[in-house]
Design a protein around this motif. Structure first.
Motif, PDB file in Angstrom:
ATOM      1  N   ARG A  23      57.969   9.412  27.422  1.00  6.32           N
ATOM      2  CA  ARG A  23      58.280   8.319  26.565  1.00  6.32           C
ATOM      3  C   ARG A  23      58.885   8.555  25.491  1.00  6.32           C
ATOM      4  O   ARG A  23      58.344   9.376  24.577  1.00  6.32           O
ATOM      5  CB  ARG A  23      56.843   7.264  26.256  1.00  6.32           C
ATOM      6  N   ASP A  24      60.034   7.992  25.054  1.00  3.54           N
ATOM      7  CA  ASP A  24      60.839   8.153  23.879  1.00  3.54           C
ATOM      8  C   ASP A  24      61.108   9.600  23.651  1.00  3.54           C
ATOM      9  O   ASP A  24      61.238  10.364  22.584  1.00  3.54           O
ATOM     10  CB  ASP A  24      60.201   8.042  22.809  1.00  3.54           C
TER      11      ASP A  24
ATOM     12  N   GLN B 296      75.786   2.576  33.061  1.00  7.79           N
ATOM     13  CA  GLN B 296      75.283   1.188  33.476  1.00  7.79           C
ATOM     14  C   GLN B 296      75.832   0.728  34.627  1.00  7.79           C
ATOM     15  O   GLN B 296      75.096  -0.080  35.481  1.00  7.79           O
ATOM     16  CB  GLN B 296      75.805  -0.036  32.496  1.00  7.79           C
TER      17      GLN B 296
ATOM     18  N   ASN C 214      63.310  -3.379  37.068  1.00  6.89           N
ATOM     19  CA  ASN C 214      63.172  -2.934  35.736  1.00  6.89           C
ATOM     20  C   ASN C 214      63.688  -1.438  35.513  1.00  6.89           C
ATOM     21  O   ASN C 214      63.219  -0.974  34.457  1.00  6.89           O
ATOM     22  CB  ASN C 214      61.558  -2.946  35.409  1.00  6.89           C
ATOM     23  N   GLY C 215      64.344  -0.925  36.453  1.00  8.05           N
ATOM     24  CA  GLY C 215      64.807   0.378  36.409  1.00  8.05           C
ATOM     25  C   GLY C 215      65.597   0.856  37.561  1.00  8.05           C
ATOM     26  O   GLY C 215      66.224   0.142  38.357  1.00  8.05           O
TER      27      GLY C 215
ATOM     28  N   TYR D  40      63.391   4.086  33.374  1.00  7.16           N
ATOM     29  CA  TYR D  40      63.020   2.695  32.919  1.00  7.16           C
ATOM     30  C   TYR D  40      63.675   2.456  31.633  1.00  7.16           C
ATOM     31  O   TYR D  40      63.141   2.689  30.623  1.00  7.16           O
ATOM     32  CB  TYR D  40      61.654   2.421  32.799  1.00  7.16           C
ATOM     33  N   PRO D  41      65.006   2.021  31.610  1.00  7.86           N
ATOM     34  CA  PRO D  41      65.831   1.876  30.266  1.00  7.86           C
ATOM     35  C   PRO D  41      65.263   1.097  29.116  1.00  7.86           C
ATOM     36  O   PRO D  41      65.270   1.578  28.111  1.00  7.86           O
ATOM     37  CB  PRO D  41      67.154   1.510  30.750  1.00  7.86           C
ATOM     38  N   LYS D  42      64.829  -0.093  29.384  1.00  2.00           N
ATOM     39  CA  LYS D  42      64.249  -0.854  28.286  1.00  2.00           C
ATOM     40  C   LYS D  42      63.133  -0.094  27.900  1.00  2.00           C
ATOM     41  O   LYS D  42      62.926  -0.362  26.577  1.00  2.00           O
ATOM     42  CB  LYS D  42      63.838  -2.399  28.810  1.00  2.00           C
ATOM     43  N   ASP D  43      62.242   0.393  28.608  1.00  2.00           N
ATOM     44  CA  ASP D  43      60.987   0.864  28.088  1.00  2.00           C
ATOM     45  C   ASP D  43      61.250   2.468  27.497  1.00  2.00           C
ATOM     46  O   ASP D  43      60.094   3.025  27.003  1.00  2.00           O
ATOM     47  CB  ASP D  43      59.837   1.038  29.204  1.00  2.00           C
ATOM     48  N   LYS D  44      62.428   3.010  27.897  1.00  6.40           N
ATOM     49  CA  LYS D  44      62.655   4.479  27.626  1.00  6.40           C
ATOM     50  C   LYS D  44      61.586   5.308  28.051  1.00  6.40           C
ATOM     51  O   LYS D  44      61.302   6.049  27.490  1.00  6.40           O
ATOM     52  CB  LYS D  44      62.787   4.535  25.918  1.00  6.40           C
TER      53      LYS D  44
ATOM     54  N   ARG E  88      54.300   3.884  33.862  1.00  5.06           N
ATOM     55  CA  ARG E  88      55.170   3.066  33.263  1.00  5.06           C
ATOM     56  C   ARG E  88      54.568   2.199  32.317  1.00  5.06           C
ATOM     57  O   ARG E  88      54.678   2.272  30.999  1.00  5.06           O
ATOM     58  CB  ARG E  88      56.374   2.401  33.877  1.00  5.06           C
TER      59      ARG E  88
END
Length: 400
Positions: free
Chosen positions: A102-103, A311, A345-346, A360-364, A393
């Motif tokens: 994560r991050d 993308q 979502n990914g 999961y791009p939005k959640d990094k 996730r």
């Protein structure tokens, strides 16, 4: 050095030097890896370079850090009415390793089946996602001018075959329209037979098989999962860049991004890497592949992929129709990109026997999983895997 006849993926045989054992007391399996017993999988999947012919993907001097987050996650979820946690999931689903970033920080990392963190594990078809990423790098480098170019512009032996008018983009989206059977347990399926093609003089053995296949549909109209075509993309890449896939992967990603260990990539009898299979890397380096994609394809301060490539590659190009229960024939997957499976979502790179990189791009968030499932594909195991990934996730996001 001792020698033995060993088989590549499929029933293909060739002479190759191997070690007597992977570790003290262990006997290396041989023959078709699809037919390995569970006990043989545990040894063979982490020692593929001692069994199969490979090229080495060299690491560089710097290592991309994956620091351990201050707070680690312990996801719990319900699967088919059963309370699940990470330990139970790994035990029941024969998992050799899971890591969650994560991050860019590690929030979960565990190993099973006797695997150590320094052990590699075979990617199976996760390699397809790496192959398509290298196509993006080749476009950025100017070796490939357009995804709409016919594949036969690069593999001239495909002229006068069903592939003559098929574009690179149609290969990347599994929509060539060429007839194909991907049944792993059917010994007479195309996916097994194409590894056994009798070589013609001057022709890659896989090309020799593929150029004999008939057309079933118009190009670009129907999704049919086809490992043989990903091998064609690998050969196309090699011819376009004038380097082996292992060398180009090392040059563009492995060294500049800072992978922790050398990887290996299995090759066919001609010495060509399989574009559709069989990298072996550590769990942490699989996670770094996902992080590289999440970071937009930048390595060592250099943009490796064209603007917008990630993308585009991870968008739905071939959409899957849902059934009455709201699921597609591929479970939670909603479509296919450029050798990436697309979720709502990914996206993910996936391989048989339970190999995966989820992004999961939005959640990094990035999740890498290696396994030794008892069968190549299994709907129950796939459902459990997706449930584990989603729970991990969600737990990673909740801890932010």
């Amino acid at each position: 050095m001792k020698y033995a006849f060993v088989a590549s993926l499929g029933a293909l045989s060739m002479l190759w030097p191997i070690a007597v054992a992977a570790e003290e007391g262990e006997v290396l399996p041989s023959g078709d890896s699809i037919l390995w017993t569970p006990e043989q999988q545990v040894i063979g999947f982490r020692a593929i370079e001692k069994i199969k012919p490979v090229h080495v993907v060299r690491r560089g001097t710097n290592v991309h850090p994956l620091p351990k987050a201050a707070h680690q996650i312990s996801p719990r979820w319900i699967s088919r009415g059963q309370a699940m946690d990470v330990d139970r999931y790994m035990r029941e689903r024969r998992t050799s390793g899971v890591i969650v970033l994560r991050d860019g920080e590690v929030v979960l990392e565990r190993y099973g089946l006797g695997r150590k963190e320094t052990d590699g594990w075979i990617s199976m078809s996760v390699a397809k996602s790496v192959t398509s990423t290298l196509i993006g790098a080749a476009i950025k480098d100017g070796y490939i001018k357009s995804l709409d170019a016919p594949v036969s512009d690069y593999i001239h032996e495909l002229k006068a075959s069903a592939y003559e008018v098929v574009s690179i983009r149609q290969l990347l989206t599994m929509s060539s329209g060429v007839k194909w059977n991907e049944d792993y347990v059917d010994r007479n399926s195309d996916v097994n037979l194409h590894y056994n093609a009798i070589s013609e003089s001057g022709v890659n053995p896989i090309v020799s098989y593929m150029r004999r296949l008939p057309r079933a549909d118009e190009p670009g109209t129907k999704f049919v999962y086809n490992t043989g075509e990903t091998d064609l993309v690998g050969l196309l890449l090699t011819r376009a860049v004038g380097k082996s896939m292992a060398e180009y992967l090392s040059e563009k990603i492995w060294r500049p991004y800072g992978m922790e260990s050398d990887a290996v990539w299995q090759v066919d009898p001609s010495g060509q890497e399989y574009g559709g299979c069989c990298i072996s890397a550590t769990l942490r380096d699989y996670a770094r592949i996902g992080q590289f994609i999440l970071d937009g394809g930048e390595a060592g301060g250099v943009q490796v992929l064209p603007p917008g490539w990630v993308q585009d590659a991870t968008s739905v190009h071939m959409k899957f129709a849902p059934n009455a229960a709201g699921k597609t024939h591929n479970g939670r997957r909603i479509g296919y990109g450029y050798f990436w499976w697309i979720y709502d979502n990914g996206y993910a790179g996936s391989g048989i026997f339970g190999q995966n990189i989820f992004v999961y791009p939005k959640d990094k968030v990035v999740i890498a999983i290696n396994s030794a499932w008892p069968k190549p594909t299994d709907s129950e195991y796939s459902e459990a895997r997706d449930a584990f990934a989603e729970a991990s996730r969600a737990a990673a996001v909740a801890e932010r």
